[in-house]
Design an enzyme around this catalytic site. Structure first.
Site, short mmCIF file in Angstrom:
data_model
loop_
_atom_site.label_atom_id
_atom_site.label_comp_id
_atom_site.label_asym_id
_atom_site.label_seq_id
_atom_site.Cartn_x
_atom_site.Cartn_y
_atom_site.Cartn_z
N HIS A 102 -10.11 24.68 -11.56
CA HIS A 102 -9.24 23.80 -11.86
C HIS A 102 -8.18 23.56 -10.32
CE1 HIS A 102 -7.37 27.64 -13.30
NE2 HIS A 102 -6.06 27.06 -12.96
N ASP A 149 -37.87 39.80 -38.83
CA ASP A 149 -36.28 39.98 -38.35
C ASP A 149 -35.48 38.74 -39.10
OD1 ASP A 149 -36.63 42.17 -36.75
OD2 ASP A 149 -36.98 41.06 -34.72
N HIS A 155 -3.80 19.85 -10.82
CA HIS A 155 -3.37 21.26 -10.91
C HIS A 155 -2.79 21.76 -9.71
CE1 HIS A 155 -6.09 20.52 -14.23
NE2 HIS A 155 -5.73 21.45 -14.90
N PRO A 160 -15.42 25.70 -16.10
CA PRO A 160 -15.36 26.71 -17.29
C PRO A 160 -14.98 28.21 -16.68
CG PRO A 160 -17.37 25.39 -17.09
CD PRO A 160 -16.60 25.04 -15.93
N LEU A 161 -13.91 28.38 -17.12
CA LEU A 161 -13.42 29.74 -16.39
C LEU A 161 -14.40 31.11 -16.82
CD1 LEU A 161 -9.57 29.51 -17.40
CD2 LEU A 161 -10.73 28.81 -15.30
N ARG A 194 -45.94 34.11 -25.45
CA ARG A 194 -45.32 35.13 -24.70
C ARG A 194 -46.37 36.26 -23.87
NH1 ARG A 194 -43.28 40.30 -28.16
NH2 ARG A 194 -45.05 40.42 -29.67
N HIS A 229 1.34 23.88 -13.67
CA HIS A 229 0.06 24.23 -13.74
C HIS A 229 -1.02 22.80 -13.78
CE1 HIS A 229 -3.80 25.95 -15.04
NE2 HIS A 229 -3.75 24.84 -16.20
N PHE A 280 -31.11 33.48 -28.89
CA PHE A 280 -29.92 33.99 -28.21
C PHE A 280 -29.53 33.15 -27.03
CE2 PHE A 280 -31.42 38.34 -29.51
CZ PHE A 280 -30.79 38.19 -30.81
N GLU A 332 -26.56 38.27 -22.11
CA GLU A 332 -27.29 37.19 -22.04
C GLU A 332 -26.56 35.96 -21.16
OE1 GLU A 332 -28.66 38.82 -25.65
OE2 GLU A 332 -26.52 38.41 -24.86
N ARG A 348 -44.07 34.63 -30.67
CA ARG A 348 -44.47 35.92 -30.95
C ARG A 348 -45.83 35.97 -31.52
NH1 ARG A 348 -43.90 39.84 -35.31
NH2 ARG A 348 -43.43 41.58 -34.52
N HIS A 391 -32.51 35.92 -36.37
CA HIS A 391 -33.32 35.66 -35.08
C HIS A 391 -34.42 34.60 -34.94
CE1 HIS A 391 -31.53 39.74 -34.61
NE2 HIS A 391 -32.31 40.07 -33.55
#
Length: 662
Positions: A73, A469, A33, A123-124, A357, A264, A437, A411, A520, A473
């Site tokens: 890049h 939940d 590039h 990874p932008l 936890r 580019h 998540f 996150e 949990r 979840h």
């Protein structure tokens, strides 16, 4: 038109060296590039000549400035700069081998492959978000050791793509909220993407967006050295994090291709390179640098060497240099191991029935007391992840001396910032969210694994056991997807003792991230000894009756179920061993004879409240059984869900008996 000043003329020559090396290397590789490095060469030349402080002779000097090429890049910009500065591992031969197997000059910058590459980018948006963690670590370290030892800046070159990616919003919001004034982002505002002009896909006023997040913004012509210097100086003088919008022309200097998407991501070609050399008045052969231009670049290195020598004198006189050095080297493990041994002895005596936890919270109290360099946090789930120990005060723009970070509901930004904190050095970061998540965090977790960065992810609510939940979840495929990431150590402990051992493993890690999957629901203490860290083996026989007829293998909350199933089989005269397998990765690293002894030759049944994928090969054979999930969960109390989905002691015993009688 006014004649260029000596500063402008000499800086342009320094920039043209970047352009020439970029053109030559991309052409030699027939891949790469050239557009971004050529378009931002003037900005890079001004930035390093006037503002960046580093010493190529000591690439890990703790008080160096950090430079992050978020638009990875354009890697030839970084490689060209490091070559010109005189990094010992970046001779012209490496530029000539750009993008070739085994070269330090990979297609995108890779941390650990070459000195002067602070972070893996490509990874932008990831570089920008990681740089926020670096800038945050600088302020936290400054609060501990003062200007004498910590007084540097974080510089980022980001492109339009970096600012379009969603992680950029998480990053700039967090940086603005925390007032990270030592962070400057130089935006390559060339208004070109692969598909064409940016007007195809965005209408965002980026300066307004950054300003709304609490940033200072300023603009400049990316091809006017004097204007660039003035803009960067204004950014450096402002107490807020700064965005410098550099209005650039992609591929600047290539007379027939500049300003077009065509330059580019493809070589310019011999004819255009010849035209660019004439246009830039650069008469030198490929990879050849004018001695005066090289000397101008190496003056930057000489200035950095002087700054490092002055820092070393301050370091030698600093009253807490030992503490600083120990933080840099991730020391203190002897203290931690002794404290954790006492903690595990208490657990064996008290035999608590608690969620892992909660067991993690108890272990963290030991970790944070023993290791002053830990920095915790959560993505707005502190009360659920239980990641904050007593006495840990929050980090804020008014108090960088705290040890706990409220990352907010970000996150991905949290995971990337933790990478930056670890890469900066001096801290052991950990952060929490729900295991479901992990998908939001995954790109940054993957980069941590690729780089070998020791960060700790605390992922709670690890199964259908979280209950009401519901399936949004309840992670069912997440363990499999995370175990698929090379160099990521996933640990799912079965009780409080295994959880304590998991934290020892995480704090001892030096070459990759560790992820703890925690329950949990309450789990009984299953272990009866802790004289050795059995979790570090990855899997071990929790119950080994001898001549086994079946082997029940489980992780986390399902180890209790496997033990109950073994009891049912015993009542029927069937001898079953029970294996706790908290970490497939750690188990795979053990000698073959150990793994064979643990698994045995008898039929095996795997038990996990997740899908089977990832079990076959390292743990199970295709002929072995599995009791777990085959789809998504549901909303109900945990005990009802386990019965509904057939993850019970009776089901495990039946699966083993059926295998034996087949």
């Amino acid at each position: 038109m006014n004649a260029p000043t000596s500063f402008e003329a000499s800086t342009r020559a320094m920039a043209n060296a970047i352009r020439a090396l970029t053109m030559d290397a991309v052409q030699a590789a027939n891949s790469g590039h050239p557009g971004m490095p050529m378009g931002m060469a003037d900005v890079a030349a001004v930035l390093f000549r006037r503002f960046v402080t580093l010493d190529p002779a000591d690439p890990q000097w703790p008080d160096r400035d950090r430079f992050v090429l978020s638009a990875g890049h354009g890697s030839m910009l970084l490689y060209a700069v490091n070559h010109l500065l005189g990094y010992a591992d970046m001779p012209a031969e490496e530029l000539k081998r750009f993008r070739q197997l085994g070269a330090r000059t990979a297609g995108h910058p890779e941390y650990g492959h070459a000195a002067g590459v602070e972070v893996t980018t490509g990874p932008l948006g990831q570089g920008l978000a990681t740089a926020v963690g670096m800038a945050l670590a600088e302020r936290m370290a400054n609060a501990r050791w003062g200007d004498a030892l910590v007084d540097h800046r974080t510089w980022v070159i980001a492109g339009d793509g970096c600012l379009m990616e969603g992680i950029s919003h998480e990053a700039i919001d967090l940086a603005g909220h925390l007032g990270l004034g030592r962070l400057v982002v130089l935006w390559d505002d060339n208004r070109i993407t692969i598909d064409g002009g940016t007007e195809l896909s965005t209408s965002t006023d980026q300066r307004a967006r950054f300003a709304a997040a609490g940033w200072h913004t300023v603009a400049c012509d990316a091809h006017d050295p004097g204007g660039i210097a003035a803009a960067i100086q204004a950014a450096q003088d402002d107490p807020r994090p700064s965005l410098v919008a550099c209005r650039s022309v992609i591929g600047w200097g290539a007379p027939n291709k500049q300003g077009s998407p065509d330059c580019h991501g493809a070589p310019l070609g011999p004819e255009e390179i010849a035209a660019a050399r004439a246009h830039l008045e650069w008469p030198h052969a490929p990879f050849e640098i004018d001695p005066a231009v090289r000397d101008a670049w190496q003056a930057i290195a000489r200035r950095g060497a002087q700054a490092r020598a002055a820092w070393q004198a301050r370091h030698a006189a600093h009253p807490d240099r030992q503490g600083f050095d120990e933080a840099q080297s991730r020391g203190g493990l002897e203290v931690l191991n002794a404290a954790m041994a006492r903690h595990k002895a208490r657990l064996l005596a008290d035999r608590p029935s608690i969620a892992t936890r909660k067991a993690s919270e108890l272990a963290l109290a030991v970790v944070n007391a023993a290791l002053p360099d830990t920095v915790g946090g959560s993505a707005d789930l502190t009360g659920s992840n239980l990641t904050r120990s007593a006495g840990m005060r929050p980090v804020s723009r008014r108090d960088y001396g705290g040890r706990y970070l409220h990352y907010g509901i970000r996150e991905h930004g949290m995971a990337a910032a933790m990478n930056g904190i670890a890469l900066h050095g001096g801290f052991r970061p950990y952060g929490g969210t729900f295991l479901a998540f992990a998908d939001y965090s995954r790109p940054a977790i993957r980069l941590a694994a690729l780089m070998g960065v020791p960060v700790t992810h605390v992922m709670t609510h690890d199964s259908i056991g979280l209950g009401e939940d519901g399936p949004t979840h309840q992670p069912v495929e997440h363990l499999a997807s995370l175990r698929a990431i090379p160099k990521l150590t996933v640990i799912r402990p079965a009780d409080a003792v295994e959880t304590a051992e998991s934290w020892e493993i995480a704090m001892e890690a030096t070459d990759g991230p560790v992820l703890l999957a925690l329950s949990r629901q309450n789990l009984p203490t299953l272990r009866d000894r802790a004289d050795r860290n059995l979790t570090a083996l990855g899997a071990y026989c929790l119950r080994d009756p001898g001549d086994r007829q079946a082997t029940l293998i489980a992780t986390g909350s399902e180890v209790e179920i496997a033990l109950a199933a073994a009891d049912l089989l015993a009542e029927q005269g069937i001898i079953a061993a029970v294996v706790s397998a908290p970490s497939f990765e750690l188990f795979a690293a053990q000698p073959a004879d150990y793994r064979a002894a643990v698994l045995g030759d008898a039929p095996r049944v795997g038990v996990e409240a997740a899908i089977r994928q990832g079990w076959d090969g390292p743990i199970l054979r295709t002929t072995d059984g599995f009791v777990g999930m085959t789809g998504f969960g549901a909303s109900a109390p945990a005990q009802d869900l386990y019965r509904h989905f057939g993850i019970t002691a009776e089901a495990v015993a039946d699966a083993a008996r059926n295998l034996i009688t087949e």
